[in-house]
Design an enzyme around this catalytic site. Structure first.
Site, mmCIF file in Angstrom:
data_model
loop_
_atom_site.group_PDB
_atom_site.id
_atom_site.type_symbol
_atom_site.label_atom_id
_atom_site.label_comp_id
_atom_site.label_asym_id
_atom_site.label_seq_id
_atom_site.Cartn_x
_atom_site.Cartn_y
_atom_site.Cartn_z
ATOM 1 N N ASN A 1 0.861 -1.181 0.000
ATOM 2 C CA ASN A 1 0.000 0.000 0.000
ATOM 3 C C ASN A 1 0.896 1.230 0.000
ATOM 4 O O ASN A 1 1.511 1.558 1.014
ATOM 5 C CB ASN A 1 -0.908 -0.020 1.234
ATOM 6 C CG ASN A 1 -1.763 1.235 1.333
ATOM 7 O OD1 ASN A 1 -1.916 1.981 0.366
ATOM 8 N ND2 ASN A 1 -2.322 1.475 2.511
ATOM 9 N N TRP A 2 0.956 1.898 -1.146
ATOM 10 C CA TRP A 2 1.868 3.035 -1.278
ATOM 11 C C TRP A 2 1.351 4.306 -0.619
ATOM 12 O O TRP A 2 2.095 5.272 -0.478
ATOM 13 C CB TRP A 2 2.141 3.311 -2.759
ATOM 14 C CG TRP A 2 2.852 2.210 -3.479
ATOM 15 C CD1 TRP A 2 3.369 1.064 -2.938
ATOM 16 C CD2 TRP A 2 3.139 2.141 -4.881
ATOM 17 N NE1 TRP A 2 3.951 0.293 -3.909
ATOM 18 C CE2 TRP A 2 3.823 0.927 -5.127
ATOM 19 C CE3 TRP A 2 2.875 2.981 -5.956
ATOM 20 C CZ2 TRP A 2 4.247 0.545 -6.392
ATOM 21 C CZ3 TRP A 2 3.296 2.596 -7.225
ATOM 22 C CH2 TRP A 2 3.979 1.398 -7.435
ATOM 23 N N HIS B 1 -9.563 0.929 5.176
ATOM 24 C CA HIS B 1 -8.258 1.130 5.799
ATOM 25 C C HIS B 1 -8.405 2.082 6.981
ATOM 26 O O HIS B 1 -9.211 3.009 6.957
ATOM 27 C CB HIS B 1 -7.249 1.680 4.785
ATOM 28 C CG HIS B 1 -5.845 1.660 5.294
ATOM 29 N ND1 HIS B 1 -5.345 2.640 6.120
ATOM 30 C CD2 HIS B 1 -4.836 0.760 5.113
ATOM 31 C CE1 HIS B 1 -4.090 2.345 6.419
ATOM 32 N NE2 HIS B 1 -3.758 1.221 5.823
ATOM 33 N N GLU C 1 -4.912 -5.096 10.613
ATOM 34 C CA GLU C 1 -3.860 -4.136 10.932
ATOM 35 C C GLU C 1 -4.132 -3.506 12.291
ATOM 36 O O GLU C 1 -5.045 -2.692 12.424
ATOM 37 C CB GLU C 1 -3.799 -3.026 9.880
ATOM 38 C CG GLU C 1 -3.418 -3.480 8.492
ATOM 39 C CD GLU C 1 -3.169 -2.294 7.569
ATOM 40 O OE1 GLU C 1 -2.046 -2.173 7.071
ATOM 41 O OE2 GLU C 1 -4.094 -1.487 7.371
ATOM 42 N N GLY D 1 3.039 2.052 10.711
ATOM 43 C CA GLY D 1 3.966 3.153 10.496
ATOM 44 C C GLY D 1 4.635 3.673 11.746
ATOM 45 O O GLY D 1 5.286 4.715 11.723
ATOM 46 N N SER E 1 3.917 -2.325 10.319
ATOM 47 C CA SER E 1 5.377 -2.306 10.386
ATOM 48 C C SER E 1 6.002 -3.643 9.998
ATOM 49 O O SER E 1 6.941 -4.131 10.630
ATOM 50 C CB SER E 1 5.847 -1.872 11.785
ATOM 51 O OG SER E 1 5.430 -0.548 12.071
ATOM 52 N N GLY F 1 5.302 1.181 4.481
ATOM 53 C CA GLY F 1 6.579 1.829 4.198
ATOM 54 C C GLY F 1 7.575 0.972 3.446
ATOM 55 O O GLY F 1 8.234 1.440 2.509
#
Length: 251
Positions: free
Chosen positions: A9-10, A95, A167, A173, A212, A234
């Site tokens: 996921n950018w 999300h 998540e 992150g 992460s 990331g």
């Protein structure tokens, strides 16, 4: 046996140049790890470029969100119909950044989930708890409620053609990663909760872990019985790092 899926996921990142370099840098990883499906979710504006760059590769792709409407006066939105026309296989729905920043309720997420398969996309239903909910011991109740909204709207069998992304919001992150044992606990609970309603669905649905995920922990995380891959933030922006994460899923 469920196939491993590693999805990048950018988020709000990339340029035309970086997209080309990143996709080109992932081609070998997708080819060399044939048991793992490699997917990316770029910002919508880059989807046509990703479509062109992945044409002769094993890489699949999707969107980060889609609207509940398929057309009309909804400025700034992208519909499932449009995304499918540009070759998307997936779209994320729910999300945590959409839920928190844009105030999307579980009911709105359920509406988005419902419209995606109707238009040929596979929804990736993102669920997870905040730090406050985690510390209060509410994790299981939170993910159950998020799942129930979708089941109420679309039925349990709708998850046969979907992916679940778990998540823990406190780990996204932040560099804080749940231990493999903690990471396994909630996907196992999700699968158990689903099995109470439909054992076949529970056995079939892929459950991804996000929060992460990086090369150093990917193999151990993906090695857990109820984790079928990762939703990677990331680390998916660096071809070398992401390739190592992908390799972790085939270890």
């Amino acid at each position: 046996m469920r196939q491993a899926l590693v999805m990048g996921n950018w988020k709000l990142n990339a340029t035309k140049g970086s997209v080309e370099a990143l996709i080109n840098g992932l081609v070998d990883a997708a080819k060399d790890n044939a048991t793992v499906e490699v997917a990316v979710c770029p910002p919508a504006v880059f989807i046509p470029q990703v479509e062109a760059l992945t044409a002769d590769t094993a890489i699949t792709y999707g969107a980060q969100d889609c609207d509940v409407n398929t057309s009309g006066a909804f400025t700034g939105e992208n519909s499932a119909v449009m995304l499918k026309e540009f070759g998307c296989k997936y779209t994320l729905v729910g999300h945590s950044e959409r839920r928190v920043i844009h105030g999307e309720s579980s009911e709105v997420v359920a509406d988005k989930f419902a419209v995606t398969p109707e238009n040929g996309l596979v929804p990736v239903l993102c669920i997870g708890e905040t730090l406050e909910q985690f510390e209060a011991g509410e994790t299981k109740a939170v993910v159950e409620a998020q799942l129930q909204a979708v089941v109420t709207k679309s039925g349990i069998t709708s998850l046969n053609n979907a992916v679940i992304g778990y998540e823990p919001v406190w780990a996204i992150g932040t560099g804080k990663t749940a231990t493999p044992e903690i990471a396994q606990e909630i996907p196992a609970h999700i699968r158990s909760w689903l099995a109470e309603q439909d054992a076949a669905v529970a056995n079939k649905v892929q459950i991804l872990y996000g929060g992460s995920v990086k090369p150093a922990n990917s193999a151990e995380l993906f090695g857990q019985a109820d984790i079928d891959g990762g939703l990677v933030g990331g680390a998916s922006l660096d071809a070398v790092e992401f390739s190592k994460v992908i390799s972790g899923a085939s270890a």
